[in-house]
Scaffold this active site. Structure first.
Site, PDB file in Angstrom:
ATOM      1  N   TYR A 228      29.420  23.767 -28.412  1.00 18.02           N
ATOM      2  CA  TYR A 228      29.967  24.495 -27.466  1.00 18.02           C
ATOM      3  C   TYR A 228      28.939  26.305 -27.945  1.00 18.02           C
ATOM      4  O   TYR A 228      28.853  27.265 -27.504  1.00 18.02           O
ATOM      5  CB  TYR A 228      30.875  25.241 -27.908  1.00 18.02           C
ATOM      6  CG  TYR A 228      32.286  24.225 -27.936  1.00 18.02           C
ATOM      7  CD1 TYR A 228      32.212  23.026 -26.501  1.00 18.02           C
ATOM      8  CD2 TYR A 228      33.608  24.527 -27.963  1.00 18.02           C
ATOM      9  CE1 TYR A 228      32.922  22.708 -26.067  1.00 18.02           C
ATOM     10  CE2 TYR A 228      34.710  23.659 -26.893  1.00 18.02           C
ATOM     11  CZ  TYR A 228      34.202  22.831 -26.555  1.00 18.02           C
ATOM     12  OH  TYR A 228      34.691  21.442 -25.915  1.00 18.02           O
TER      13      TYR A 228
ATOM     14  N   HIS B 276      31.711  23.229 -18.041  1.00 12.58           N
ATOM     15  CA  HIS B 276      33.806  23.741 -17.670  1.00 12.58           C
ATOM     16  C   HIS B 276      32.382  25.288 -17.495  1.00 12.58           C
ATOM     17  O   HIS B 276      32.984  26.542 -17.608  1.00 12.58           O
ATOM     18  CB  HIS B 276      33.954  23.887 -18.642  1.00 12.58           C
ATOM     19  CG  HIS B 276      34.813  22.760 -18.965  1.00 12.58           C
ATOM     20  ND1 HIS B 276      36.074  22.402 -18.068  1.00 12.58           N
ATOM     21  CD2 HIS B 276      34.000  21.692 -19.995  1.00 12.58           C
ATOM     22  CE1 HIS B 276      35.950  21.081 -19.409  1.00 12.58           C
ATOM     23  NE2 HIS B 276      34.908  21.045 -20.193  1.00 12.58           N
TER      24      HIS B 276
END
Length: 341
Positions: A325, A57
């Site tokens: 993450y 992303h």
């Protein structure tokens, strides 16, 4: 045969983009010692290294606004975000992939990440995709999928034979494939629905737990992406800014309540359509800004950062997402500190 292989390649590319949103990395992933470094390095082999950017992303835009709760979910959760009133929100809209310059049309998937900050300082962070289910449910499957999608140096594209073999070995992916065939991507970030995919628990003041999945449903009507839009490299961000010039954009937070027996630990399985839903309030987005200097730039949208009143389920992908993450965040912030991006 070439057309058939191309179709297979397109399916696996989409599934890989989705899997990238929920990669299991960090600590030991499996008994055979699949590590965080292995996973993140594979991301970089697939998309190239783009220092200072998220490993997945990478291309996105910051958003901010507030969540207006109507109190309808207050009996289900003690989290103050569900009490009637407003909660400030910082977020990010993005497309999957590790290349921040990739054309928007390269992906049929979009994502919405949000951080709600309650008056007591507790935060609820959520990362959602524009599909209601996921293509794989184990770390091993995810890694195999990433490897199958690695571009061949000779062609610059994934090997169709490897992708076909992956699909044949992982029939769990079929449900997502079928859903996506019937749901072409929307023409805008603003008329896209976003789904938690994973299950969570809402916990009330007495400790009672209710398994839920949630979605953000747009007030703007759905319209499919056009060929002209697909040909523009960055129409999603441009369209969002243009729409916000005319006023705020709104989504409804819809909670889907599980019934006994509904799976809470497998994101490849959807729940029946007749499950009870609660409209918990309205997300209002007022502004968008470039991710280079926007408020979302330094936020790690770890979906396991939850306030009291919301708890993770036993879905193994939740801990996986958290670890992935974190590692991506560590790498990109270090690169920024050293002068990248």
């Amino acid at each position: 045969m070439p057309c058939r292989l191309a179709a297979i390649g397109a399916v696996v590319a989409t599934l890989t983009a989705l899997a990238g949103a929920f990669a299991y990395a960090g600590g030991w992933i499996a008994p055979d010692r699949l590590t965080a470094q292995t996973i993140i390095n594979q991301f970089q082999r697939n998309a190239g290294l783009h220092e200072g950017f998220r490993r997945n992303h990478a291309k996105g835009v910051c958003i901010d606004g507030y969540f207006e709760s109507d109190g309808a979910a207050a009996s289900l959760s003690s989290a103050s975000v569900f009490a009637a009133g407003r909660t400030p929100v910082i977020g990010r809209l993005a497309i999957p992939g590790g290349n921040p310059t990739a054309p928007d049309g390269n992906s049929a998937v979009r994502s919405m990440a949000l951080m709600f900050t309650q008056p007591d300082g507790q935060q609820w962070r959520s990362g959602m995709n524009s599909t209601p289910m996921f293509g794989v449910h184990t770390p091993e499957q995810f890694y195999q999928q990433l490897v199958a999608a690695q571009p061949d140096p000779a062609t610059g594209k994934p090997d169709p034979a490897k992708q076909k073999a992956f699909l044949a070995a992982n029939p769990e992916s079929q449900a997502l494939q079928a859903w996506m065939r019937g749901h072409p991507p929307a023409s805008s970030y603003a008329n896209t629905a976003y789904y938690s995919v994973n299950a969570f628990y809402l916990v009330d003041a007495n400790g009672r737990r209710q398994a839920v999945r949630w979605s953000m449903q747009p007030e703007l009507p759905y319209a499919p992406v056009t060929a002209a839009e697909k040909g523009q490299p960055a129409w999603l961000a441009d369209d969002l800014v243009h729409r916000l010039e005319a006023g705020p954009l709104r989504w409804h937070l819809r909670l889907t309540l599980a019934a006994p027996g509904d799976p809470t630990d497998d994101a490849t399985q959807s729940w029946p359509d007749d499950r009870k839903q609660v409209d918990a309030g309205t997300l209002v987005i007022e502004h968008a800004s470039a991710q280079d200097n926007g408020a979302c730039r330094d936020v790690n949208f770890d979906p396991t950062i939850l306030p009291a009143g919301i708890a993770p389920s036993g879905d193994p992908l939740l801990a996986a997402r958290s670890a992935a993450y974190a590692l991506s965040y560590q790498r990109r912030t270090r690169e920024v500190a050293l002068g990248a991006h």
